[in-house]
Write an enzyme that holds these catalytic residues in place. Structure first.
Site, mmCIF file in Angstrom:
data_model
loop_
_atom_site.group_PDB
_atom_site.id
_atom_site.type_symbol
_atom_site.label_atom_id
_atom_site.label_comp_id
_atom_site.label_asym_id
_atom_site.label_seq_id
_atom_site.Cartn_x
_atom_site.Cartn_y
_atom_site.Cartn_z
ATOM 1 C CG PHE A 26 -1.785 1.194 1.355
ATOM 2 C CD1 PHE A 26 -2.939 1.315 0.597
ATOM 3 C CD2 PHE A 26 -1.457 2.213 2.234
ATOM 4 C CE1 PHE A 26 -3.758 2.431 0.713
ATOM 5 C CE2 PHE A 26 -2.268 3.327 2.355
ATOM 6 C CZ PHE A 26 -3.414 3.440 1.592
ATOM 7 C CD GLU A 27 1.779 4.050 3.393
ATOM 8 O OE1 GLU A 27 2.181 4.931 2.608
ATOM 9 O OE2 GLU A 27 0.831 4.235 4.172
#
Length: 77
Positions: free
Chosen positions: A5-6
């Protein structure tokens, strides 16, 4: 899941830090200082396009905040 996600490790790096757990004034007896620190991971970046520093920002963000700016998932950007 969070690494993906990051954008880790390409955009952000996951770093372990020690965080102080703060209690409100008047809280019951506080544990010793060593017990009020917890290890956690944060995502940071030291490499970003210079123009990012000039973009508007929020000091604090809550996706349900009064600012009316809902979170925009990566797949919609």
């Amino acid at each position: 899941f969070l690494d993906e996600f990051e954008g880790c490790p390409d955009l952000y790096q996951r770093v372990r830090v020690s965080v102080a757990v703060l209690e409100p004034e008047g809280a019951p007896e506080e544990p010793p200082a060593a017990e009020r620190r917890l290890p956690c991971f944060v995502y940071i970046t030291a490499t970003y396009p210079p123009e990012w520093a000039q973009l508007p920002h929020l000091d604090s963000y809550d996706s349900q905040g009064a600012h009316g700016l809902p979170y925009n998932p990566r797949e919609n950007r």
